[in-house]
Design an enzyme around this catalytic site. Structure first.
Site, PDB file in Angstrom:
ATOM      1  N   TRP A  14      -1.523   2.139  -0.118  1.00  0.00           N
ATOM      2  CA  TRP A  14      -0.381   2.720  -0.824  1.00  0.00           C
ATOM      3  C   TRP A  14       0.931   2.207  -0.252  1.00  0.00           C
ATOM      4  O   TRP A  14       1.885   1.955  -0.985  1.00  0.00           O
ATOM      5  CB  TRP A  14      -0.475   4.230  -0.776  1.00  0.00           C
ATOM      6  N   ARG A  34       0.460  -2.650  12.104  1.00  0.00           N
ATOM      7  CA  ARG A  34      -0.015  -2.471  13.477  1.00  0.00           C
ATOM      8  C   ARG A  34      -0.724  -3.725  13.991  1.00  0.00           C
ATOM      9  O   ARG A  34      -0.635  -4.067  15.165  1.00  0.00           O
ATOM     10  CB  ARG A  34      -0.963  -1.268  13.520  1.00  0.00           C
ATOM     11  N   ARG A  35      -1.402  -4.433  13.082  1.00  0.00           N
ATOM     12  CA  ARG A  35      -2.175  -5.611  13.493  1.00  0.00           C
ATOM     13  C   ARG A  35      -1.483  -6.898  13.062  1.00  0.00           C
ATOM     14  O   ARG A  35      -1.014  -7.012  11.929  1.00  0.00           O
ATOM     15  CB  ARG A  35      -3.580  -5.556  12.886  1.00  0.00           C
ATOM     16  N   LYS A 107      -0.235  12.268   2.358  1.00  0.00           N
ATOM     17  CA  LYS A 107      -0.750  13.455   1.674  1.00  0.00           C
ATOM     18  C   LYS A 107      -1.777  14.133   2.572  1.00  0.00           C
ATOM     19  O   LYS A 107      -2.972  13.874   2.485  1.00  0.00           O
ATOM     20  CB  LYS A 107      -1.345  13.060   0.325  1.00  0.00           C
ATOM     21  N   LYS A 192      -5.208  18.146  -3.435  1.00  0.00           N
ATOM     22  CA  LYS A 192      -5.961  17.431  -4.463  1.00  0.00           C
ATOM     23  C   LYS A 192      -7.025  16.521  -3.851  1.00  0.00           C
ATOM     24  O   LYS A 192      -8.060  16.266  -4.471  1.00  0.00           O
ATOM     25  CB  LYS A 192      -5.015  16.645  -5.383  1.00  0.00           C
ATOM     26  N   ASP A 245      -1.668  14.202 -10.542  1.00  0.00           N
ATOM     27  CA  ASP A 245      -2.312  13.581  -9.388  1.00  0.00           C
ATOM     28  C   ASP A 245      -3.743  14.092  -9.228  1.00  0.00           C
ATOM     29  O   ASP A 245      -4.650  13.345  -8.845  1.00  0.00           O
ATOM     30  CB  ASP A 245      -1.492  13.888  -8.130  1.00  0.00           C
ATOM     31  N   ARG A 256     -10.291   7.064  -3.132  1.00  0.00           N
ATOM     32  CA  ARG A 256     -11.141   7.055  -1.936  1.00  0.00           C
ATOM     33  C   ARG A 256     -11.787   8.415  -1.700  1.00  0.00           C
ATOM     34  O   ARG A 256     -12.941   8.493  -1.270  1.00  0.00           O
ATOM     35  CB  ARG A 256     -10.319   6.636  -0.722  1.00  0.00           C
ATOM     36  N   ASN A 257     -11.065   9.496  -1.989  1.00  0.00           N
ATOM     37  CA  ASN A 257     -11.631  10.826  -1.793  1.00  0.00           C
ATOM     38  C   ASN A 257     -12.766  11.086  -2.778  1.00  0.00           C
ATOM     39  O   ASN A 257     -13.814  11.612  -2.413  1.00  0.00           O
ATOM     40  CB  ASN A 257     -10.531  11.879  -1.927  1.00  0.00           C
ATOM     41  N   GLU A 282      -8.098  10.873   3.310  1.00  0.00           N
ATOM     42  CA  GLU A 282      -7.252  11.959   3.792  1.00  0.00           C
ATOM     43  C   GLU A 282      -7.880  13.340   3.618  1.00  0.00           C
ATOM     44  O   GLU A 282      -7.674  14.231   4.439  1.00  0.00           O
ATOM     45  CB  GLU A 282      -5.887  11.915   3.095  1.00  0.00           C
TER      46      GLU A 282
END
Length: 334
Positions: A14, A34-35, A107, A192, A245, A256-257, A282
């Site tokens: 995202w 970060r990488r 989120k 959600k 959403d 993904r959820n 998440e």
């Protein structure tokens, strides 16, 4: 006229997609990764680790130095996993420019403190509430990457800050709507994900659209109860940040959820599903803190309770349905 300079702190799905939106809206975007290998591929035109299908505009650049990313930023976008936010802000939050709106794409609800992300930002980085902006809505990153039409809510207690961020991310394919209900946008965005896990479990077990529609509708009722108890505006739950959403996250295989829930419904353990998806989910991280927050405010959330039983306590997804369907008929209102 000088382009708005935006720092996007985080280089996941995202964050990358929103960075492209900002660039398409005319902003200069400096991403923090970060990488080093992720930063290198972004600078070569694509985030190969997360959204390889998205050709990034030339105005999107990346660095592994947070100070470099934040230097002279007009707007700061936070796109790290929710449970790492406090630690990240401890590392570089002091470098956030004092006049920049700080945008939360996250989120979740923090484990241990049950704080919403805006509260963590205020406490850990000393950012005033009037500068904290929440972006939420039905924004699945792979569809954004294909520049398919979508809309979102840009919420801030200071409408001027909300309008400033909305102007920075308005494109022919992304329509931002401003609002002042930060609490509602955050509660909807976090909860959600938990409902999507339940919807995915139902699909994984082979149940059809009646079952999933029931979960989505009752999940919206749970979300609304929690949000109202925390002071959210009722209309938020019927809008893009709420039902919009919720529908996208609960129904789409791109979620993904939802995808994690499907695997649980098919009999995988949490560890097995985590290993297969290899991305931050998440709802898995935040379901316990959301349930704790609800209990602190005497809010009944039976779907969330059963998701926690699966994620935290190791119960099988097949146990969830019978427990929900056999609840006391007077335990909650329609």
């Amino acid at each position: 006229m000088t382009a708005t300079r935006v720092a996007v702190m985080g280089s996941g799905n995202w964050g990358t997609a929103f960075g492209a939106i900002l660039a398409d809206a005319g902003c200069d975007v400096q991403m923090w990764a970060r990488r080093a290998e992720v930063a290198d591929t972004i600078n070569a035109g694509r985030n190969e680790a997360y959204l390889p299908e998205l050709a990034l505009p030339a105005s999107v650049r990346a660095t592994t130095d947070p100070g470099e990313a934040l230097d002279h930023a007009d707007v700061v976008v936070l796109a790290v996993p929710s449970q790492t936010l406090r630690a990240n802000l401890g590392d570089w939050g002091a470098s956030i420019p004092s006049s920049a709106p700080v945008v939360s794409l996250m989120k979740g609800v923090e484990l241990g403190t049950t704080m919403r992300m805006s509260q963590v930002i205020a406490e850990a980085a000393g950012v005033e509430q009037g500068r904290i902006v929440v972006v939420s809505g039905p924004n699945l990153a792979p569809e954004i990457a294909r520049r398919q039409p979508a809309a979102g809510v840009v919420a801030c207690t200071d409408m001027e800050a909300a309008e400033r961020v909305a102007s920075a991310c308005a494109t022919p394919y992304f329509r931002p709507y401003t609002d002042t209900d930060v609490i509602g946008a955050e509660v909807c965005g976090a909860t959600k994900n938990v409902v999507a896990l339940a919807s995915g479990m139902a699909e994984g077990m082979g149940f059809g659209d009646n079952t999933k529609a029931t979960i989505i509708t009752r999940g919206l009722a749970e979300t609304t109860r929690l949000g109202l108890a925390l002071g959210a505006h009722p209309q938020t739950f019927m809008g893009l940040a709420g039902v919009g959403d919720l529908i996208a996250t609960c129904m789409s295989p791109l979620s993904r959820n939802h995808s994690f829930g499907v695997r649980l419904g098919r009999g995988m353990t949490v560890d097995e599903a985590t290993a297969e998806l290899r991305t931050t989910t998440e709802g898995v991280k935040s379901c316990q803190s959301i349930l704790t927050l609800a209990q602190q405010h005497d809010v009944v959330m039976p779907i969330c309770e059963q998701v926690v039983a699966v994620i935290r306590d190791g119960h099988s997804a097949s146990e969830v349905g019978p427990r929900l369907m056999s609840r006391d008929l007077k335990a909650e209102k329609h």
